[in-house]
Every structure is written in C-alpha cells, then in structure tokens.
Design an enzyme around this catalytic site. Structure first.
Site, PDB file in Angstrom:
ATOM      1  N   HIS A 154      -5.232  -4.205   6.822  1.00  0.00           N
ATOM      2  CA  HIS A 154      -4.989  -5.189   7.874  1.00  0.00           C
ATOM      3  C   HIS A 154      -6.278  -5.622   8.576  1.00  0.00           C
ATOM      4  CE1 HIS A 154      -0.977  -4.107   7.000  1.00  0.00           C
ATOM      5  NE2 HIS A 154      -0.862  -3.078   7.816  1.00  0.00           N
TER       6      HIS A 154
ATOM      7  N   LYS B 174       0.838  -1.187   0.000  1.00  0.00           N
ATOM      8  CA  LYS B 174       0.000   0.000   0.000  1.00  0.00           C
ATOM      9  C   LYS B 174       0.882   1.249   0.000  1.00  0.00           C
ATOM     10  CE  LYS B 174      -0.331   0.813   4.895  1.00  0.00           C
ATOM     11  NZ  LYS B 174       0.303  -0.273   5.612  1.00  0.00           N
TER      12      LYS B 174
ATOM     13  N   ASP C  78       0.201  -7.574   2.111  1.00  0.00           N
ATOM     14  CA  ASP C  78      -0.348  -7.075   3.371  1.00  0.00           C
ATOM     15  C   ASP C  78       0.415  -7.824   4.454  1.00  0.00           C
ATOM     16  OD1 ASP C  78      -1.788  -6.944   5.803  1.00  0.00           O
ATOM     17  OD2 ASP C  78      -3.575  -6.319   4.709  1.00  0.00           O
ATOM     18  N   HIS C  79       1.271  -7.118   5.168  1.00  0.00           N
ATOM     19  CA  HIS C  79       2.186  -7.866   6.045  1.00  0.00           C
ATOM     20  C   HIS C  79       1.464  -8.566   7.199  1.00  0.00           C
ATOM     21  CE1 HIS C  79       2.149  -4.450   8.905  1.00  0.00           C
ATOM     22  NE2 HIS C  79       2.657  -5.283   9.768  1.00  0.00           N
TER      23      HIS C  79
HETATM   24  C1  BG6 Z   1       1.727  -0.778   8.737  1.00  0.00           C
HETATM   25  C2  BG6 Z   1       1.272   0.640   8.913  1.00  0.00           C
HETATM   26  O1  BG6 Z   1       1.146  -1.344   7.603  1.00  0.00           O
HETATM   27  O2  BG6 Z   1       1.350  -1.524   9.878  1.00  0.00           O
HETATM   28  C3  BG6 Z   1       1.859   1.237  10.165  1.00  0.00           C
HETATM   29  O3  BG6 Z   1       1.668   1.398   7.789  1.00  0.00           O
HETATM   30  C4  BG6 Z   1       1.540   0.368  11.360  1.00  0.00           C
HETATM   31  O4  BG6 Z   1       1.383   2.553  10.371  1.00  0.00           O
HETATM   32  C5  BG6 Z   1       1.925  -1.067  11.081  1.00  0.00           C
HETATM   33  O5  BG6 Z   1       2.276   0.875  12.463  1.00  0.00           O
HETATM   34  C6  BG6 Z   1       1.467  -1.987  12.176  1.00  0.00           C
HETATM   35  O6  BG6 Z   1       2.034  -3.226  11.954  1.00  0.00           O
HETATM   36  P1  BG6 Z   1       2.382  -4.182  13.162  1.00  0.00           P
HETATM   37  O7  BG6 Z   1       2.936  -5.419  12.527  1.00  0.00           O
HETATM   38  O8  BG6 Z   1       3.340  -3.466  14.041  1.00  0.00           O
HETATM   39  O9  BG6 Z   1       1.051  -4.442  13.862  1.00  0.00           O
END
Ligand code: BG6
Length: 312
Positions: free
Chosen positions: A168, A76, A105-106
């Site tokens: 997410h 994104k 989408d991680h």
């Molecule tokens: C990212 C967002 O995709 O996900 C960030 O751009 C956010 O703003 C992050 O902090 C949160 O990821 P995680 O793995 O720390 O929950």
C-alpha cells in the site's frame, strides 16, 4: 470469510454450494476463493485438483480453461521474498495468461489514492514545484488504531513491512513520485511506476516496533518478533527526487488512525516577513475525512510585517 479449505474432504461440496448460493448469480459460476498458504504452494496444481473433483469440474464447466471467461485474483502475500515471488510468478505464468491475472492492492481501489494522479496531472499548479528544487521532504503515514483483529494466523507471518509497506505505501509513493504517464491507462501507469520503484532505495534509518500485548493475542507465537510498526526513510534516486527523503510510518494500535501524504516545501531564498516558519506544505489526507490542505504563510492582519501560517 469466503475462504474454502481445499484440504477438507467436503471441499467440493462446500465450493459447489458457495458457487450456487454464496455469490451473486451473475458471477457465481466463476468465483472460487482459496486460502493464501494453499494457493502459494499449490497454484500449479489447481487445474488438476479441479479435474480430479468431479463435482467441481461439473460446477466450473471448464471455465478455468477459458481465458476469455475466467480471471484469477491474487492478493498478498505473493510469496515471502523475491525468490519465492519469482517462483510463484513463473507458476502463474505457466497456467494462466497475463490478462487473466489480477494482483490486487485494495488501496488502488480507493478514490482518494486515485485522486493523487488527478491532483498532480489535471492541474498545472503543482507539477512545476513537484521536484527536488522545491520540495524538502515527503512524509507518508498509514497508522491504524486497530490491532490484527483475529488475523494473527496471517499477520504473524507478515508483519508491518509485508502487510502495509511493500504494497500500500509503496503504491502511494509511486503515485506521488512517478513521472506523468503518456496515457491514463493501466499499462502506461504501470510503466512509470516500475521506473520509480526501480529507483527507490531504503535509507539507513529504519525503526521496527511491536505493540504491547501483541504476543499474547490468539494465534501469535509467544516469542514473536513480528513488527507491527515500521518507520524509516526511502530515497528515489532519479533526477526529480535525488536527495529528497520520503519518510514513512505505519503501525497498528497507534493513538490515531490516519493515512496521509505531506509534501513539505523548501524555504524561500529570502525572508521578508518576521515569524515565517518555513513550513509551507501540502497535506493530502487519504482517510479518514479526506481533504487536501495547502499550508502557506500570509501576512498577519494589521500594521506589522509579521507572517503567519494559513490553511487554504
Ligand atoms: C490490509 C492489511 O491490506 O490493509 C491490514 O492486511 C490493514 O492489516 C488494511 O488493516 C488497511 O486497509 P484500510 O483500507 O483499512 O486502510
């Protein structure tokens, strides 16, 4: 940190040295990282830019043309609205085969997120209850204690809705709400997710907010209206979920950082024990400290007819 600015006159050299030294030998020949705003404006020209850069062409040795050996990973923001996302998709499709493209989408790389599917579909215990007859509401939270941590240049154009909700949190919702896929493979899971997302709509109640001090952070416009918090309700209009609210909340600089899904069950039809709170729930804590709790009422020990909550 591995972004290379293609507008820079030394881009070709920088990329070449990144390719040679910045990544593992195994993958280095193929990896190229570009800034998102540049990519969304120029992806169609990527090949031409590479052709024009003699150094790059040598470095990549035509690999971008080879669908078997090259992949493009897109994170994104993928456009800024439906129209721009459709446009970007048409450009991507014009240059690359679908199997070359990964839209990342991680959250889907998190074991705890993948565990939602296993918990639901590897056990017979939960699935019979997993519907509007037994579930009163579902809550999905993703709160963070951090702010935008030097990423204002991106974050101020995105905000909580585009940064966390549309990707997410909707992915988590889709895994919670989808029908069982007929096979555990990407195509079938995607098919079920698409169906559930097509049935999902925003409820009337939505709250946006911005944390104190956000506007004075470096890179944020002083009059920025970008939300750093969003909460509200979603409904999934299908036979399984009709009428069940999916409450969501995500925000930065919150007192507690926690990603969690709470499944709240309906009250049983008759109360036999005093003190029953009708509070039965399953809590899936995705991070930190991942766990799954079942909170049910049991009888209080001793000579009484009292119920009390217990955590399993
Ligand atoms: C990212 C967002 O995709 O996900 C960030 O751009 C956010 O703003 C992050 O902090 C949160 O990821 P995680 O793995 O720390 O929950």
């Amino acid at each position: 940190s591995n972004y290379l600015d293609p507008k820079s006159p030394t881009w070709g050299n920088a990329l070449q040295s990144a390719l040679k030294s910045g990544y593992s030998q195994e993958y280095s020949e193929n990896i190229m990282a570009l800034m998102p705003d540049w990519l969304s404006e120029n992806i169609g020209k990527t090949k031409r830019v590479i052709k024009a850069e003699k150094n790059l062409d040598d470095a990549l040795d035509g690999k971008l043309d080879d669908p078997e050996r090259s992949r493009v990973i897109i994170e994104k923001p993928f456009g800024t609205d439906l129209q721009s996302a459709n446009y970007l998709q048409s450009v991507v499709a014009g240059y690359l085969r679908e199997k070359q493209v990964y839209r990342i989408d991680h959250y889907l790389g998190k074991d705890t997120v993948n565990n939602i599917l296993a918990t639901r579909f590897s056990n017979i215990l939960l699935e019979p209850l997993w519907n509007r007859n037994f579930i009163e509401e579902i809550q999905i939270f993703a709160t963070e204690t951090i702010g935008c941590e030097g990423r204002a240049q991106y974050y101020d154009t995105a905000g909580a809705v585009r940064d966390m909700l549309q990707n997410h949190m909707l992915q988590v919702l889709a895994l919670i709400a989808m029908e069982p896929p007929c096979r555990n493979d990407a195509k079938e899971i995607r098919r079920e997710k698409v169906k559930v997302l097509a049935a999902t709509r925003l409820g009337d109640n939505v709250v946006l907010g911005q944390y104190d001090g956000y506007k004075s952070e470096e890179g944020v416009k002083p009059d920025s209206q970008t939300p750093t918090f969003v909460a509200g309700e979603l409904y999934v209009d299908n036979w399984r979920w009709k009428g069940v609210p999916f409450y969501f909340m995500t925000g930065k600089k919150m007192p507690v950082g926690c990603v969690e899904v709470v499944i709240k069950f309906k009250a049983p039809p008759q109360q036999l024990f005093e003190g029953h709170e009708c509070n039965d729930r399953i809590v899936m804590r995705l991070q930190p400290d991942p766990h799954l709790d079942m909170r049910i009422d049991i009888k209080s020990p001793g000579l009484n007819d009292m119920g009390e909550p217990a955590l399993l």
